[in-house]
Design a protein around this motif. Structure first.
Motif, PDB file in Angstrom:
ATOM      1  N   GLY A 103       0.843  -1.175   0.000  1.00 50.00           N
ATOM      2  CA  GLY A 103       0.000   0.000   0.000  1.00 50.00           C
ATOM      3  C   GLY A 103       0.881   1.229   0.000  1.00 50.00           C
ATOM      4  N   ARG A 104       0.395   2.314  -0.588  1.00 47.09           N
ATOM      5  CA  ARG A 104       1.184   3.547  -0.646  1.00 47.09           C
ATOM      6  C   ARG A 104       0.327   4.735  -0.205  1.00 47.09           C
ATOM      7  NH1 ARG A 104       4.335   4.867  -6.107  1.00 47.09           N
ATOM      8  NH2 ARG A 104       5.378   2.930  -5.454  1.00 47.09           N
ATOM      9  N   PHE A 105       0.778   5.424   0.823  1.00 51.20           N
ATOM     10  CA  PHE A 105       0.107   6.606   1.352  1.00 51.20           C
ATOM     11  C   PHE A 105       0.892   7.828   0.874  1.00 51.20           C
ATOM     12  CE2 PHE A 105      -0.585   3.035   4.139  1.00 51.20           C
ATOM     13  CZ  PHE A 105      -1.952   3.071   4.380  1.00 51.20           C
ATOM     14  N   ILE A 106       0.276   8.644   0.008  1.00 51.17           N
ATOM     15  CA  ILE A 106       0.971   9.720  -0.688  1.00 51.17           C
ATOM     16  C   ILE A 106       0.495  11.068  -0.172  1.00 51.17           C
ATOM     17  CG2 ILE A 106       1.483  10.716  -2.948  1.00 51.17           C
ATOM     18  CD1 ILE A 106       0.680   7.987  -4.148  1.00 51.17           C
ATOM     19  N   SER A 107       1.450  11.948   0.073  1.00 49.75           N
ATOM     20  CA  SER A 107       1.161  13.337   0.422  1.00 49.75           C
ATOM     21  C   SER A 107       2.185  14.218  -0.276  1.00 49.75           C
ATOM     22  CB  SER A 107       1.228  13.549   1.938  1.00 49.75           C
ATOM     23  OG  SER A 107       0.964  14.915   2.256  1.00 49.75           O
ATOM     24  N   GLY A 108       1.761  14.893  -1.341  1.00 42.89           N
ATOM     25  CA  GLY A 108       2.684  15.719  -2.103  1.00 42.89           C
ATOM     26  C   GLY A 108       3.747  14.873  -2.770  1.00 42.89           C
ATOM     27  N   SER A 109       5.004  15.210  -2.542  1.00 42.32           N
ATOM     28  CA  SER A 109       6.122  14.476  -3.133  1.00 42.32           C
ATOM     29  C   SER A 109       6.577  13.310  -2.274  1.00 42.32           C
ATOM     30  CB  SER A 109       7.306  15.427  -3.356  1.00 42.32           C
ATOM     31  OG  SER A 109       6.969  16.447  -4.279  1.00 42.32           O
ATOM     32  N   PHE A 110       6.001  13.162  -1.077  1.00 38.41           N
ATOM     33  CA  PHE A 110       6.438  12.114  -0.153  1.00 38.41           C
ATOM     34  C   PHE A 110       5.410  10.986  -0.097  1.00 38.41           C
ATOM     35  CE2 PHE A 110       8.433  16.028   1.210  1.00 38.41           C
ATOM     36  CZ  PHE A 110       9.731  15.645   1.455  1.00 38.41           C
ATOM     37  N   TYR A 111       5.896   9.794   0.239  1.00 39.83           N
ATOM     38  CA  TYR A 111       4.979   8.683   0.433  1.00 39.83           C
ATOM     39  C   TYR A 111       5.548   7.705   1.455  1.00 39.83           C
ATOM     40  CZ  TYR A 111       7.939   5.788  -2.671  1.00 39.83           C
ATOM     41  OH  TYR A 111       8.976   5.094  -3.226  1.00 39.83           O
ATOM     42  N   PHE A 155       9.803  12.371  -7.765  1.00 39.18           N
ATOM     43  CA  PHE A 155      10.093  13.522  -8.602  1.00 39.18           C
ATOM     44  C   PHE A 155       9.921  13.097 -10.051  1.00 39.18           C
ATOM     45  CE2 PHE A 155      13.844  11.411  -7.040  1.00 39.18           C
ATOM     46  CZ  PHE A 155      14.622  11.156  -8.154  1.00 39.18           C
ATOM     47  N   ARG A 156       8.910  13.704 -10.711  1.00 43.00           N
ATOM     48  CA  ARG A 156       8.502  13.312 -12.061  1.00 43.00           C
ATOM     49  C   ARG A 156       8.159  11.826 -12.101  1.00 43.00           C
ATOM     50  NH1 ARG A 156      12.405  16.824 -16.188  1.00 43.00           N
ATOM     51  NH2 ARG A 156      11.803  18.871 -15.355  1.00 43.00           N
ATOM     52  N   ASP A 157       8.826  11.049 -12.957  1.00 40.65           N
ATOM     53  CA  ASP A 157       8.516   9.620 -13.060  1.00 40.65           C
ATOM     54  C   ASP A 157       9.411   8.760 -12.183  1.00 40.65           C
ATOM     55  OD1 ASP A 157       6.556  10.117 -14.969  1.00 40.65           O
ATOM     56  OD2 ASP A 157       8.006  10.020 -16.620  1.00 40.65           O
ATOM     57  N   ALA A 158      10.302   9.362 -11.438  1.00 39.76           N
ATOM     58  CA  ALA A 158      11.252   8.605 -10.627  1.00 39.76           C
ATOM     59  C   ALA A 158      10.948   8.765  -9.141  1.00 39.76           C
ATOM     60  CB  ALA A 158      12.679   9.065 -10.922  1.00 39.76           C
ATOM     61  N   ILE A 201      16.767  -1.333   3.759  1.00 40.56           N
ATOM     62  CA  ILE A 201      16.555  -1.297   2.310  1.00 40.56           C
ATOM     63  C   ILE A 201      16.747   0.128   1.792  1.00 40.56           C
ATOM     64  CG2 ILE A 201      14.816  -1.480   0.472  1.00 40.56           C
ATOM     65  CD1 ILE A 201      13.609  -3.820   1.916  1.00 40.56           C
ATOM     66  N   VAL A 202      17.419   0.262   0.644  1.00 40.26           N
ATOM     67  CA  VAL A 202      17.461   1.505  -0.124  1.00 40.26           C
ATOM     68  C   VAL A 202      17.162   1.144  -1.574  1.00 40.26           C
ATOM     69  CG1 VAL A 202      19.083   2.687   1.393  1.00 40.26           C
ATOM     70  CG2 VAL A 202      19.961   1.309  -0.482  1.00 40.26           C
ATOM     71  N   GLY A 203      16.565   2.079  -2.314  1.00 39.73           N
ATOM     72  CA  GLY A 203      16.228   1.733  -3.687  1.00 39.73           C
ATOM     73  C   GLY A 203      15.876   2.927  -4.548  1.00 39.73           C
ATOM     74  N   LEU A 204      15.708   2.637  -5.844  1.00 33.47           N
ATOM     75  CA  LEU A 204      15.364   3.620  -6.863  1.00 33.47           C
ATOM     76  C   LEU A 204      14.327   2.993  -7.782  1.00 33.47           C
ATOM     77  CD1 LEU A 204      15.958   6.256  -8.527  1.00 33.47           C
ATOM     78  CD2 LEU A 204      17.737   4.932  -9.702  1.00 33.47           C
ATOM     79  N   GLY A 205      13.280   3.761  -8.124  1.00 27.18           N
ATOM     80  CA  GLY A 205      12.224   3.235  -8.976  1.00 27.18           C
ATOM     81  C   GLY A 205      11.799   4.222 -10.045  1.00 27.18           C
ATOM     82  N   PHE A 206      11.139   3.700 -11.090  1.00 21.89           N
ATOM     83  CA  PHE A 206      10.599   4.520 -12.174  1.00 21.89           C
ATOM     84  C   PHE A 206       9.188   4.037 -12.475  1.00 21.89           C
ATOM     85  CE2 PHE A 206      15.174   4.531 -12.669  1.00 21.89           C
ATOM     86  CZ  PHE A 206      15.454   5.885 -12.885  1.00 21.89           C
ATOM     87  N   GLU A 207       8.274   4.989 -12.687  1.00 23.13           N
ATOM     88  CA  GLU A 207       6.866   4.659 -12.908  1.00 23.13           C
ATOM     89  C   GLU A 207       6.385   5.237 -14.232  1.00 23.13           C
ATOM     90  OE1 GLU A 207       4.509   5.742  -9.577  1.00 23.13           O
ATOM     91  OE2 GLU A 207       5.660   4.522  -8.170  1.00 23.13           O
ATOM     92  N   PHE A 208       5.527   4.450 -14.908  1.00 24.58           N
ATOM     93  CA  PHE A 208       4.929   4.849 -16.164  1.00 24.58           C
ATOM     94  C   PHE A 208       3.436   4.537 -16.078  1.00 24.58           C
ATOM     95  CE2 PHE A 208       9.281   3.413 -16.750  1.00 24.58           C
ATOM     96  CZ  PHE A 208       9.869   4.530 -17.332  1.00 24.58           C
ATOM     97  N   LYS A 209       2.712   5.484 -15.525  1.00 19.68           N
ATOM     98  CA  LYS A 209       1.281   5.359 -15.254  1.00 19.68           C
ATOM     99  C   LYS A 209       1.033   4.211 -14.278  1.00 19.68           C
ATOM    100  CE  LYS A 209      -3.170   5.994 -17.520  1.00 19.68           C
ATOM    101  NZ  LYS A 209      -3.909   6.037 -18.801  1.00 19.68           N
ATOM    102  N   TYR A 210       0.490   3.065 -14.731  1.00 18.81           N
ATOM    103  CA  TYR A 210       0.198   1.968 -13.818  1.00 18.81           C
ATOM    104  C   TYR A 210       1.340   0.954 -13.705  1.00 18.81           C
ATOM    105  CZ  TYR A 210      -4.517   3.770 -14.434  1.00 18.81           C
ATOM    106  OH  TYR A 210      -5.607   4.586 -14.490  1.00 18.81           O
ATOM    107  N   PHE A 211       2.326   1.078 -14.550  1.00 16.84           N
ATOM    108  CA  PHE A 211       3.431   0.124 -14.581  1.00 16.84           C
ATOM    109  C   PHE A 211       4.667   0.749 -13.933  1.00 16.84           C
ATOM    110  CE2 PHE A 211       7.341  -1.063 -16.819  1.00 16.84           C
ATOM    111  CZ  PHE A 211       7.394  -2.415 -16.542  1.00 16.84           C
TER     112      PHE A 211
END
Length: 253
Positions: A103-111, A155-158, A201-211
């Protein structure tokens, strides 16, 4: 003079009548509703998703001498000397897997993102004899349920993220018991890999709409094992931590 007064009265009458008509026209128009939510800069949002991935994992053990023991817990003697072997951490990475819901709880740029993960971990460690010859290379695999709580910045798609993970080790393969049996009298089927531990854990992700896809590193912090090796009068804690590199893909709604 009389004509000027008449003209002035007529002009005042028409001006007053125009203002009344304009006021009636404004009052007859319905008010346009304003969506106040458009002015909330930090709207709260909840999303959820699933992901799956492959991992490269390894185990870290404390290298050093380990003494073989008898059933009574005393050192094993051969040719008049104590049988000492060497435990060596093997840096080779093995293959693993993960499947997760989150689950992801989002507020502005943070989650904030809690997850529940089922996956496999492991690697290899070696036992050498006193001459440095390989006695046994242990394929140390086990399954675990992990519960990380990740704090991220988008930030943007990342996005980048980090946080602790509570890991509950489940089933281990039989290689653990057979490899450690000569060095301990403890019940390995009950007293091994039962205690929940905390990693990071540390990590980096990229999102493209639902994927999306992400890359993360899990660093071993606490010891998975709860057993000791060596004679009962001088036992040595068996240190056993894991590191993982995970590449996963998923869907978020």
């Amino acid at each position: 003079m009389k004509n000027l007064l008449t003209i002035t009265l007529l002009f005042s009458f028409f001006l007053a009548n125009a203002q009344v008509q304009e006021s009636d026209s404004l009052e007859s128009k319905p008010a346009i509703p304003i969506d106040k939510s458009l002015y909330k800069k930090n709207k709260f949002k909840f999303s959820w998703g699933v992901r799956g991935g492959l991992s490269k994992t390894r185990v870290n053990t404390t290298s050093g001498d380990v003494i073989q023991i008898t059933q009574s817990g005393t050192p094993l003697i051969s040719n008049g000397s104590v049988v000492r072997d060497e435990l060596v951490s093997n840096s080779a990475f093995g293959n693993g897997y993960q499947g997760a819901i989150f689950g992801r709880f989002i507020s502005g740029s943070f989650y904030l993102q809690p997850e529940v993960i089922y996956g496999s971990k492991g690697g290899k460690f070696d036992f050498l004899d006193k001459n440095g010859n390989l006695l046994n290379r242990v394929d140390a695999k086990f399954t675990a349920i992990d519960v990380p709580v990740l704090l991220g910045i988008r930030f943007r798609d990342a996005r980048i993220f980090a946080g602790p993970v509570v890991s509950y080790a489940l089933n281990k393969n039989s290689a653990f018991e057979t490899s450690l049996a000569p060095y301990t009298n403890e019940n390995l089927s009950k007293d091994f890999l039962e205690k929940p531990i905390i990693n990071g854990i540390v990590g980096l992700g990229f999102e493209f709409k639902y994927f999306f896809f992400d890359f993360r590193y899990e660093a071993g912090i606490q010891n998975y094992a709860q057993t000791t090796l060596g004679p009962s009068n001088n036992p040595k804690i068996f240190n056993f931590t894991t590191d993982q590199f995970i590449l996963s893909i998923g869907l978020i709604k």
